[in-house]
Design a protein around this motif. Structure first.
Motif, PDB file in Angstrom:
ATOM      1  N   ASN A  30      36.930  33.534  33.106  1.00 18.48           N
ATOM      2  CA  ASN A  30      36.988  33.488  34.574  1.00 18.48           C
ATOM      3  C   ASN A  30      36.968  34.871  35.242  1.00 18.48           C
ATOM      4  O   ASN A  30      37.172  34.976  36.452  1.00 18.48           O
ATOM      5  N   GLY A  32      34.372  36.958  35.488  1.00 21.94           N
ATOM      6  CA  GLY A  32      33.131  37.189  36.232  1.00 21.94           C
ATOM      7  C   GLY A  32      31.994  37.735  35.384  1.00 21.94           C
ATOM      8  O   GLY A  32      30.988  38.199  35.917  1.00 21.94           O
ATOM      9  N   LYS A  33      32.117  37.653  34.065  1.00 19.47           N
ATOM     10  CA  LYS A  33      31.105  38.217  33.168  1.00 19.47           C
ATOM     11  C   LYS A  33      29.742  37.529  33.317  1.00 19.47           C
ATOM     12  O   LYS A  33      28.711  38.195  33.402  1.00 19.47           O
ATOM     13  N   THR A  34      29.772  36.221  33.328  1.00 17.02           N
ATOM     14  CA  THR A  34      28.508  35.480  33.435  1.00 17.02           C
ATOM     15  C   THR A  34      27.847  35.754  34.773  1.00 17.02           C
ATOM     16  O   THR A  34      26.626  35.929  34.857  1.00 17.02           O
ATOM     17  N   THR A  35      28.648  35.832  35.811  1.00 15.97           N
ATOM     18  CA  THR A  35      28.117  36.125  37.139  1.00 15.97           C
ATOM     19  C   THR A  35      27.469  37.505  37.153  1.00 15.97           C
ATOM     20  O   THR A  35      26.380  37.688  37.709  1.00 15.97           O
ATOM     21  N   SER A  80      32.134  27.341  38.294  1.00 13.66           N
ATOM     22  CA  SER A  80      31.264  27.454  37.137  1.00 13.66           C
ATOM     23  C   SER A  80      32.054  27.165  35.866  1.00 13.66           C
ATOM     24  O   SER A  80      33.220  27.506  35.743  1.00 13.66           O
ATOM     25  N   THR A  83      32.324  29.781  29.651  1.00  9.28           N
ATOM     26  CA  THR A  83      31.379  29.935  28.560  1.00  9.28           C
ATOM     27  C   THR A  83      31.992  29.355  27.293  1.00  9.28           C
ATOM     28  O   THR A  83      33.049  29.775  26.870  1.00  9.28           O
ATOM     29  N   LYS A 162      36.336  40.865  42.013  1.00 11.86           N
ATOM     30  CA  LYS A 162      36.833  39.913  43.031  1.00 11.86           C
ATOM     31  C   LYS A 162      37.665  40.591  44.115  1.00 11.86           C
ATOM     32  O   LYS A 162      38.606  40.001  44.646  1.00 11.86           O
ATOM     33  N   ASP A 164      36.805  41.006  46.948  1.00  9.30           N
ATOM     34  CA  ASP A 164      36.557  40.315  48.219  1.00  9.30           C
ATOM     35  C   ASP A 164      37.671  39.333  48.558  1.00  9.30           C
ATOM     36  O   ASP A 164      37.822  38.936  49.721  1.00  9.30           O
ATOM     37  N   ILE A 207      31.481  41.260  42.309  1.00 11.52           N
ATOM     38  CA  ILE A 207      30.173  40.919  41.739  1.00 11.52           C
ATOM     39  C   ILE A 207      29.475  39.889  42.619  1.00 11.52           C
ATOM     40  O   ILE A 207      28.272  39.990  42.882  1.00 11.52           O
ATOM     41  N   ALA A 208      30.240  38.938  43.105  1.00 10.45           N
ATOM     42  CA  ALA A 208      29.653  37.890  43.950  1.00 10.45           C
ATOM     43  C   ALA A 208      29.042  38.473  45.220  1.00 10.45           C
ATOM     44  O   ALA A 208      28.031  37.976  45.706  1.00 10.45           O
TER      45      ALA A 208
HETATM   46  N1  GTP Z   1      35.616  35.542  44.921  1.00  9.42           N
HETATM   47  C1  GTP Z   1      34.862  35.928  43.870  1.00  9.42           C
HETATM   48  N2  GTP Z   1      34.611  35.064  42.870  1.00  9.42           N
HETATM   49  C2  GTP Z   1      33.858  35.504  41.834  1.00  9.42           C
HETATM   50  C3  GTP Z   1      33.344  36.825  41.776  1.00  9.42           C
HETATM   51  N3  GTP Z   1      32.662  36.966  40.612  1.00  9.42           N
HETATM   52  C4  GTP Z   1      32.738  35.793  39.990  1.00  9.42           C
HETATM   53  N4  GTP Z   1      33.447  34.893  40.702  1.00  9.42           N
HETATM   54  C5  GTP Z   1      33.749  33.508  40.377  1.00  9.42           C
HETATM   55  O1  GTP Z   1      34.666  33.496  39.298  1.00  9.42           O
HETATM   56  C6  GTP Z   1      34.439  32.338  38.485  1.00  9.42           C
HETATM   57  C7  GTP Z   1      34.270  32.763  37.035  1.00  9.42           C
HETATM   58  O2  GTP Z   1      33.070  33.534  36.924  1.00  9.42           O
HETATM   59  P1  GTP Z   1      32.265  33.600  35.543  1.00  9.42           P
HETATM   60  O3  GTP Z   1      31.158  34.584  35.747  1.00  9.42           O
HETATM   61  O4  GTP Z   1      31.917  32.236  35.054  1.00  9.42           O
HETATM   62  O5  GTP Z   1      33.386  34.204  34.587  1.00  9.42           O
HETATM   63  P2  GTP Z   1      33.306  34.533  33.032  1.00  9.42           P
HETATM   64  O6  GTP Z   1      34.046  35.807  32.829  1.00  9.42           O
HETATM   65  O7  GTP Z   1      31.897  34.508  32.562  1.00  9.42           O
HETATM   66  O8  GTP Z   1      34.137  33.352  32.413  1.00  9.42           O
HETATM   67  P3  GTP Z   1      33.968  32.648  30.976  1.00  9.42           P
HETATM   68  O9  GTP Z   1      32.556  32.114  30.930  1.00  9.42           O
HETATM   69  O10 GTP Z   1      34.987  31.584  30.982  1.00  9.42           O
HETATM   70  O11 GTP Z   1      34.227  33.703  29.957  1.00  9.42           O
HETATM   71  C8  GTP Z   1      33.197  31.641  39.077  1.00  9.42           C
HETATM   72  O12 GTP Z   1      33.632  30.582  39.886  1.00  9.42           O
HETATM   73  C9  GTP Z   1      32.545  32.725  39.902  1.00  9.42           C
HETATM   74  O13 GTP Z   1      31.814  32.202  40.981  1.00  9.42           O
HETATM   75  C10 GTP Z   1      33.636  37.726  42.879  1.00  9.42           C
HETATM   76  O14 GTP Z   1      33.212  38.882  42.940  1.00  9.42           O
HETATM   77  N5  GTP Z   1      34.406  37.207  43.885  1.00  9.42           N
END
Ligand code: GTP
Length: 225
Positions: A30, A32-35, A80, A83, A162, A164, A207-208
């Motif tokens: 959670n 934000g890696k995938t994003t 989302s 992973t 995050k 924001d 990142i978003a």
């Molecule tokens: N508010 C906000 N939410 C974000 C940001 N970046 C990512 N997210 C949200 O955070 C959640 C997790 O993002 P992912 O990119 O799936 O995280 P991850 O690290 O890949 O997570 P895993 O796949 O579980 O390892 C998603 O709902 C994204 O939309 C950001 O900059 N701001």
């Protein structure tokens, strides 16, 4: 226009051509890696070097958009999915080719990190700066990575994501929580070519919102040979 400026800003800052690099995105689930992976891919696939890939991508996107819009309706309020399996992807910034791994942040995925250690040129460690309850857990994972002998000279870009969101940690708070206050090596152009000290720095970002991580990658690029 912002995306174009950002893209050329990255190109200009690199000054590296025909070099290969392997970067691993790591962090808790959670974070934000995938994003981030998706943001970087979309930002660089406009390069003429990848024109044919762009065409394939956009045609595929058009076909898939119908399916995605249906799925979006079904899952519009759902976040989302975490992973489940380690995934990898390729992208380029200018002529610098990056292989990025998104391994997920779950217990099983963490065990797979080690498979990639020997191949890495850089680590991007992503932290959810809004999720303060998990700072201690994230610090443990980061400490474990930093103590890996095979990663001893690998540059670490630490992204506090995050920002924001209201009440997200400040950079100082994040540094303190991760025990990095006196261990980062400096932003900007800091030459460390003949030093045994690992380049490591913290950059806050959203990142978003496409904020902050570009500066982090510019910093990282100077340590990729
Ligand atoms: N508010 C906000 N939410 C974000 C940001 N970046 C990512 N997210 C949200 O955070 C959640 C997790 O993002 P992912 O990119 O799936 O995280 P991850 O690290 O890949 O997570 P895993 O796949 O579980 O390892 C998603 O709902 C994204 O939309 C950001 O900059 N701001």
């Amino acid at each position: 226009m912002f995306l174009v400026d950002w893209f050329y800003g990255i190109l200009e800052s690199l000054g590296l051509w025909h070099k290969d690099a392997r970067i691993c995105f790591l962090g808790l689930d959670n974070a934000g890696k995938t994003t981030l992976l998706h943001m970087l891919r979309f930002g660089v696939r406009t390069s003429s070097l990848y024109l044919h890939q762009s065409l394939v991508f956009w045609v595929s996107s058009f076909v898939l958009s119908i399916f995605i819009s249906i799925m979006f309706h079904l899952q519009s309020l759902k976040q989302s999915e975490p992973t489940q399996q380690p995934t990898s992807d390729d992208f380029s910034i200018g002529s610098v080719h990056f292989t990025a791994f998104d391994l997920g942040g779950h217990q099983t995925a963490r065990r797979v990190w080690k498979d990639y250690y020997a191949q890495l040129d850089a680590v991007v460690y992503v932290i959810d700066a809004h999720d303060k309850e998990r700072f201690a857990e994230s610090r443990r994972e980061l400490d474990s990575l930093l103590s890996e002998e095979s990663l001893a000279t690998v540059p670490f870009l630490i992204l506090g994501n995050k920002i924001d969101l209201p009440y997200s940690a400040s950079e100082e708070e994040l540094r303190a929580s991760l025990g990095l206050t006196n261990f980062t090596t400096g932003k900007g152009k800091v030459k460390m070519y003949h030093s045994n000290v690992r380049p490591m720095e913290v950059f806050m970002c959203s990142i978003a919102r496409k904020m902050g991580y570009g500066e982090g990658f510019k910093w990282l690029a100077q340590y990729i040979e």
